[in-house]
Design a protein around this motif. Structure first.
Motif: not given
Lengths: 141, 71
Positions: A71-76
């Motif tokens: 799981i990615l954070a930020g805009n992604l």
């Protein structure tokens, strides 16, 4: 730096016409029998390396065969991603294994982040000279 | 047009216009060199900052592969 390769910032203009320069590193990615030449942004703000979907496909990776979901954070944050191990050749250095968050989006940039590019390489930025140096990590670190 | 081609034209300008050209160039240089952010603009920050869980999982994947190679 010892055994450092020197690279130039890539110059361009941002959306407002203001001059900008990016530390894009040319490298060869290898996966099974495929090799793809790419340029990747050196991003100390990124927790992980990020691979856009199309590059993984060019390398011959099959999305359904990758079993590590991340799981990615930020805009992604809304983009699904899976772990993908890739061999990387930079300059004339020995090949290293880089682990990427392979995203299910082509809008994701190709990023080299802290896991694990910055564990494997030391980097010095000389922005005023539009130059950066990359060298494999020293053996003692 | 090159700078060399511009000079004769600039030389013919009246004093007031020369001063205006100077002011224009100073403003242009300042605009280029000062960090500016456009009001109301959207700036993308694509870095997956604080993706600690992802980094942990990828580290495990890397370690498992390296263990296989060492075996």
């Amino acid at each position: 730096m010892r055994d450092a390769g020197q690279f130039y910032f890539t110059q361009g203009y941002d959306a407002f016409g203001v001059p900008d320069a990016l530390p894009l590193l040319p490298l060869s990615l290898g996966y099974q029998n495929s090799i793809v030449e790419v340029s990747a942004l050196l991003d100390t703000g990124a927790s992980v390396n990020v691979l856009p979907y199309r590059v993984g496909v060019e390398l011959g990776a099959v999305w359904e065969e990758q079993t590590t979901s991340v799981i990615l954070a930020g805009n992604l944050a809304s983009v699904e991603a899976k772990g993908l191990l890739v061999s990387a050749q930079i300059s004339n250095f020995a090949p290293v294994q880089l682990v990427f968050a392979w995203s299910l989006s082509n809008d994701a940039p190709l990023l080299l982040g802290r896991m694990n590019f910055f564990l494997a390489f030391d980097v010095c930025f000389y922005r005023s000279q539009l130059l950066f140096e990359v060298s494999p990590k020293s053996r003692t670190s | 047009m090159t700078v060399a081609e511009l000079f004769p034209t600039l030389r013919e300008l009246p004093r007031a216009d020369k001063l205006r050209v100077m002011q224009f160039l100073v403003a242009e240089l300042a605009r280029e060199e000062e960090p500016t952010l456009q009001p109301g603009a959207t700036y993308s920050v694509l870095s997956p900052f604080n993706s600690h869980e992802a980094a942990h999982k990828l580290a495990q994947l890397l370690e498992s592969e390296q263990s296989k190679q060492d075996a």
